[in-house]
Design a protein around this motif. Structure first.
Motif, PDB file in Angstrom:
ATOM      1  N   GLN A  90      34.589  31.149  58.437  1.00  0.00           N
ATOM      2  CA  GLN A  90      35.076  32.035  57.969  1.00  0.00           C
ATOM      3  C   GLN A  90      36.986  32.212  58.893  1.00  0.00           C
ATOM      4  OE1 GLN A  90      32.974  35.659  58.416  1.00  0.00           O
ATOM      5  NE2 GLN A  90      31.267  34.984  56.921  1.00  0.00           N
ATOM      6  N   SER A 144      33.630  37.575  51.059  1.00  0.00           N
ATOM      7  CA  SER A 144      33.784  37.654  50.313  1.00  0.00           C
ATOM      8  C   SER A 144      34.851  38.690  51.215  1.00  0.00           C
ATOM      9  CB  SER A 144      33.008  38.227  49.853  1.00  0.00           C
ATOM     10  OG  SER A 144      32.231  39.571  50.460  1.00  0.00           O
ATOM     11  N   ARG A 145      34.580  39.212  52.931  1.00  0.00           N
ATOM     12  CA  ARG A 145      34.931  40.229  53.979  1.00  0.00           C
ATOM     13  C   ARG A 145      36.125  39.842  54.121  1.00  0.00           C
ATOM     14  NH1 ARG A 145      33.965  45.369  56.560  1.00  0.00           N
ATOM     15  NH2 ARG A 145      36.879  45.202  56.978  1.00  0.00           N
ATOM     16  N   ASP A 171      39.826  41.014  53.072  1.00  0.00           N
ATOM     17  CA  ASP A 171      40.917  41.608  53.802  1.00  0.00           C
ATOM     18  C   ASP A 171      42.951  41.038  53.153  1.00  0.00           C
ATOM     19  OD1 ASP A 171      39.767  43.367  56.059  1.00  0.00           O
ATOM     20  OD2 ASP A 171      39.300  41.995  56.700  1.00  0.00           O
ATOM     21  N   THR A 229      26.994  42.217  47.895  1.00  0.00           N
ATOM     22  CA  THR A 229      27.911  41.361  48.924  1.00  0.00           C
ATOM     23  C   THR A 229      28.648  42.112  48.840  1.00  0.00           C
ATOM     24  OG1 THR A 229      26.537  39.162  49.677  1.00  0.00           O
ATOM     25  CG2 THR A 229      28.631  39.462  50.951  1.00  0.00           C
ATOM     26  N   ASP A 255      28.884  45.913  49.262  1.00  0.00           N
ATOM     27  CA  ASP A 255      28.910  46.530  51.240  1.00  0.00           C
ATOM     28  C   ASP A 255      30.217  46.473  52.021  1.00  0.00           C
ATOM     29  OD1 ASP A 255      26.067  47.040  50.338  1.00  0.00           O
ATOM     30  OD2 ASP A 255      25.520  45.345  51.577  1.00  0.00           O
ATOM     31  N   ASP A 256      30.868  45.079  51.360  1.00  0.00           N
ATOM     32  CA  ASP A 256      32.204  44.843  52.284  1.00  0.00           C
ATOM     33  C   ASP A 256      33.380  46.519  51.703  1.00  0.00           C
ATOM     34  OD1 ASP A 256      31.273  43.058  53.106  1.00  0.00           O
ATOM     35  OD2 ASP A 256      31.818  41.257  52.093  1.00  0.00           O
ATOM     36  N   SER A 271      32.759  49.164  53.214  1.00  0.00           N
ATOM     37  CA  SER A 271      32.249  49.551  54.672  1.00  0.00           C
ATOM     38  C   SER A 271      34.036  49.536  55.157  1.00  0.00           C
ATOM     39  CB  SER A 271      32.588  47.764  55.375  1.00  0.00           C
ATOM     40  OG  SER A 271      32.947  46.880  54.862  1.00  0.00           O
ATOM     41  N   GLN A 282      39.600  51.308  51.011  1.00  0.00           N
ATOM     42  CA  GLN A 282      38.445  51.840  50.297  1.00  0.00           C
ATOM     43  C   GLN A 282      38.796  52.508  48.774  1.00  0.00           C
ATOM     44  OE1 GLN A 282      34.348  54.072  49.432  1.00  0.00           O
ATOM     45  NE2 GLN A 282      34.714  53.368  51.576  1.00  0.00           N
TER      46      GLN A 282
END
Length: 881
Positions: free
Chosen positions: A190, A237-238, A242, A283, A286-287, A290, A296
């Motif tokens: 990551q 995914s996060r 980004d 996943t 959730d990402d 968050s 969002q």
């Protein structure tokens, strides 16, 4: 040759004259295939050379390996391989074009050596680049590995390997997939976001191969490509979300995973890939959720349509195959498909958080169109899947405020139920909406007839009975108008014996809920008609000589009564609905209907018992009737107390059984503070105690269950009615000694119950003189037993319970404890030969120190000491203990 080489390379790269360039090119191409190329290639790769020269050296190596493989002696394979690894590692943070060429050379070497000379090539490559190398940082190693894995399939496609060698592709393909997935899934990957972004295009580039594999039914290939796409999406995914400016390439990856989720064919028969993708959607959601609100909102705009598409795809995948096809599936395949549908159901429930009420509306619209479209009649599979989606959400999410449920309840009767799977889902959907029906009782009549009709079909046993039970539990105050009908249908199916035993028990629980809301005389009337056939059957069975088949029939009838009395509660102890307060019935006068029935059948039950006293299961079934009734009725059970206590006393005196003690404990718990009802319970308690003490004298080892229940009874008595220990009729010393004996049993539950008894007994030292006296005179024996357990005689899982006894001794008999522990620890090899006198002294001091008031510290001290005693301290075996 080197000077000529450098001159030719200089001409090729820097000479403006085109003829000179062409001549140089020609000469260099010949040099590359000459035998000397093996030698000069490595020299050109020296780090002091410019990248153009190094590139030529790497290319020459690739040409020699790919075209002149047969010139290389087999004993030089290994040195060639290790030289290439060394150079790739060196160039990992150097020139990218040279690194790529070296990777292509190593890929070519691997393809030529596989599978005989280098069977695990790809896995070895991954291992080599994962190994820590002090000279090369992690990021560079990661980049080199990804470069290698990227060029490997390309080299395979263009290599000059003969066709029969290329046929060994599947093994290479699997290994390559494994390697790529491993590399992508590395936790520190990551940190290298740019590298991850560079990975997306090659992964997307596999889509054509994926489509071809799906078309040709090549499950291995489609599975492998999906694993790569999911690994990239799920692990990162996060990080990829980004990178806002790259949102389109990540969305393309998400769409590729969507294709994998919706891969054609039925799971698990035609494909096994779609199930891999489900956790990705969790996943990603959730990402997205968050992020802070503004960010969002942007992502919601992009991904809400994706998630609506996902719902369609999942419901399509949840569809049953045609009846004919399903008929050919094995029972194992059907079970896998059932589990897969549960996973889809969980995913839909989760997705509801993202999509909210709009999801229910869209399902309702689709279902409405499907059921009202007369031109194109739909398949039952399509209808079933949409309903299944609805049920998945309604089961766990409060749909009371949803504006589509009334419409759905209106649509359900329009469904033409043509087969079992659809009927099951209709039932479960009605069950999931039972709380909604309680708030909208006018709609009950829309669906209740369907449920009652389904009750008569053994194939719908589980779904129809569980749905009726839910409706009776949630809507009982609105069911009196339908009660007669429900009871009649239930009775009929019970008499026909079309349901298995557990469904019969559920059905009785449903009727218990239903009857709870009726007037007392109505309850009695219904109970009479419901129970009479069983009572008559039981009377017949009671006269027969005991044998295995009539034993099962007796246990079945007793079970039906137990389950009925579990939920028949006219004082509504279990009601937590504030809204139903208004509907509560006036407090009834006279005895509780359950008590009336129990009194009527009491003699019959005694008669059954007298014949079956030796049989633990029958005794347990009899005790269960009363235990369930006591738990439900609480104080209303009082009229039954005297005769029940008498019966239990007779039972236990004849043949002691654990279930009788458990029922005695229940009575002590509920009636301890009732002076009027307590005398028979006290007499029973004393009787059970004296019979059990006799059992201890004869040898209790064969009865760990009785000892366990007895210890629990003593603890309950101390908690609720400690003055039971005051009377002269109770031999406190003998009870104490039994407790100490029980601490040494090998069965963990029995030891745990004994620890519970002592943790209740010790705090009573001050207030109950007989207890104080016995503890002061015999406490050392108790401490000895506790230390033996800690020393290794008892299971390590029980140490917290032993620590509780030490804590209680410390708190309530400190002056005695300090003498006892000193004396005990002076014995050689006690409590274990593995601990030194110093370690024993340390333990004693810790137990007696100021920390003794801190229960957590006492538990830690005991854990530490038990590890020393067992020789396990500091071993890996106890790392997580």
């Amino acid at each position: 040759m080197l000077p000529s080489l450098f001159q030719a390379l200089h001409q090729l790269y820097y000479d403006p004259n085109i003829e000179n360039k062409n001549l140089a090119q020609k000469w260099l191409m010949q040099a590359q295939v000459s035998p000397q190329a093996w030698h000069f290639s490595w020299l050109l790769l020296n780090m002091d050379k410019v990248p153009e020269i190094q590139y030529f050296g790497a290319s020459a190596l690739h040409i020699k390996i790919s075209r002149y493989w047969n010139d290389i002696p087999a004993d030089q394979y290994e040195s060639l391989k290790s030289q290439l690894f060394t150079h790739i590692t060196r160039f990992a943070s150097g020139s990218k074009i040279v690194l790529t060429r070296l990777c292509v050379a190593l890929a070519s070497l691997a393809l030529s050596m596989m599978p005989e000379a280098w069977p695990c090539a790809v896995a070895d490559m991954v291992r080599m680049f994962q190994a820590e190398d002090s000279n090369v940082d992690g990021r560079a190693r990661c980049l080199a590995l990804l470069e290698l894995l990227t060029v490997l399939p390309e080299e395979f496609q263009t290599s000059r390997l003969p066709q029969y060698r290329k046929g060994q592709d599947p093994e290479l393909f699997d290994t390559a997939v494994e390697a790529v997935v491993n590399a992508i899934s590395q936790p520190d990957a990551q940190r290298y976001v740019n590298t991850l972004l560079k990975l997306i295009p090659p992964v997307l580039g596999l889509q054509e191969q994926l489509r071809q594999a799906v078309q040709s039914g090549d499950m291995e290939t489609s599975h492998g490509i999906c694993r790569i796409a999911v690994a990239l999406g799920e692990n990162h995914s996060r990080a990829l979300l980004d990178q806002v400016e790259h949102w389109q390439s990540f969305l393309a990856l998400v769409n590729m995973i969507m294709f994998c989720t919706g891969i054609p064919g039925h799971y698990p028969v035609n494909e096994t890939t779609s199930s891999l993708t489900l956790t990705f959607w969790y996943t990603l959601q959730d990402d997205i959720l968050s992020f802070e609100p503004d960010k969002q909102a942007v992502y919601q705009q992009v991904y809400r349509p994706v998630y609506f598409q996902l719902v369609d795809v999942l419901l399509h995948k949840a569809q049953f195959p045609s009846d004919e096809e399903y008929g050919f599936w094995s029972s194992d395949e059907k079970e896998q498909f059932r589990i897969y549908r549960v996973d889809i159901s969980d995913t839909l429930m989760y997705v509801y958080e993202m999509l909210g009420a709009e999801l229910l509306s869209s399902l309702y619209d689709k279902l409405g169109r499907l059921l009202t479209n007369t031109e194109q009649p739909s398949t039952w599979q399509h209808t079933e899947a949409l309903l299944y989606g609805f049920q998945s959400i309604a089961e766990t999410i409060d749909v009371n405020y949803s504006d589509v449920v009334p419409g759905l309840i209106g649509l359900i009767p329009r469904i033409s139920i043509s087969n079992v799977q659809l009927a099951d889902t209709v039932m479960f959907t009605i069950g999931a909406l039972s709380e909604w029906l309680a708030d909208h009782p006018v709609m009950i009549n829309n669906v209740l007839p369907l449920v009652l009709q389904a009750l008569g079909n053994p194939e719908l046993s589980i779904s129809s009975v569980s749905t009726l039970k839910k409706i009776c539990r949630e809507c009982k105050y609105d069911l009196p108008p339908y009660a007669a009908n429900i009871v009649a249908v239930s009775q009929e199916v019970l008499m026909k014996q079309i349901h298995k035993q557990s469904q019969c028990m559920w059905l009785m629980q449903a009727l218990g809920f239903l009857l709870s809301a009726l007037q007392v005389e109505e309850i009695l009337k219904n109970l009479h008609s419901l129970i009479t056939p069983y009572i008559q059957q039981l009377e017949k069975l009671a006269d027969e000589t005991p044998n295995p088949s009539n034993k099962l029939a007796i246990i079945h009838i007793l079970g039906l009564l137990s389950n009925l009395f579990t939920t028949l509660d006219i004082s509504h102890h279990d009601d937590d609905h504030e809204s139903t307060e208004v509907k509560k019935l006036p407090v009834q006068q006279g005895p509780n209907p359950v008590v009336v029935v129990l009194q009527q059948v009491f003699q019959l039950i005694q008669k059954v018992l007298s014949k079956w006293l030796n049989d633990a299961q029958v005794v347990e079934s009899v005790c269960a009737i009363f235990e369930k009734s006591v738990k439900t009725l609480l104080d209303d059970f009082a009229p039954m107390v005297p005769q029940l206590c008498e019966m239990l006393g007779q039972m236990y005196s004849t043949i002691p059984q654990a279930s009788a003690i458990d029922l005695t404990r229940q009575l002590v718990h509920i009636f301890a503070h009732e002076p009027a009802h307590f005398p028979p319970i006290k007499a029973l308690f004393l009787l059970v105690t004296s019979v059990t003490l006799t059992l201890f004298q004869q040898g209790p080892r064969d009865h760990p269950d009785i000892v366990d229940s007895f210890m629990q009874l003593l603890a309950q008595a101390l908690k609720r009615k400690p003055d039971l220990f005051l009377g002269s009729n109770l031999d406190v010393k003998a009870v104490f000694q039994c407790g100490v004996l029980s601490l040494k049993f090998p069965e963990a539950p029995t030891v745990k119950a004994s620890c519970g008894f002592f943790t209740e007994l010790l705090p009573r030292c001050g207030e109950i003189a007989p207890v104080g006296q016995v503890v002061h005179e015999n406490g050392k024996v108790l401490l000895q037993a506790v230390l033996e357990g800690i020393g290794g005689q008892a299971s390590r899982s029980l140490m917290d319970h032993f620590a509780e006894i030490l804590f209680a001794l410390n708190k309530h008999c400190f002056s005695y404890l300090s003498i006892w522990i000193k004396e005990a620890m002076q014995q050689d090899g006690f409590p274990s030969a593995r601990v030194s006198p110093e370690q024993k002294e340390t333990f004693s001091q810790q137990i007696l120190s100021r920390e003794r008031v801190n229960k957590r510290r006492v538990k830690e001290t005991v854990k530490e000491f038990t590890l020393l005693c067992r020789g396990l301290h500091g071993t890996e075996y106890t790392a997580d203990y």
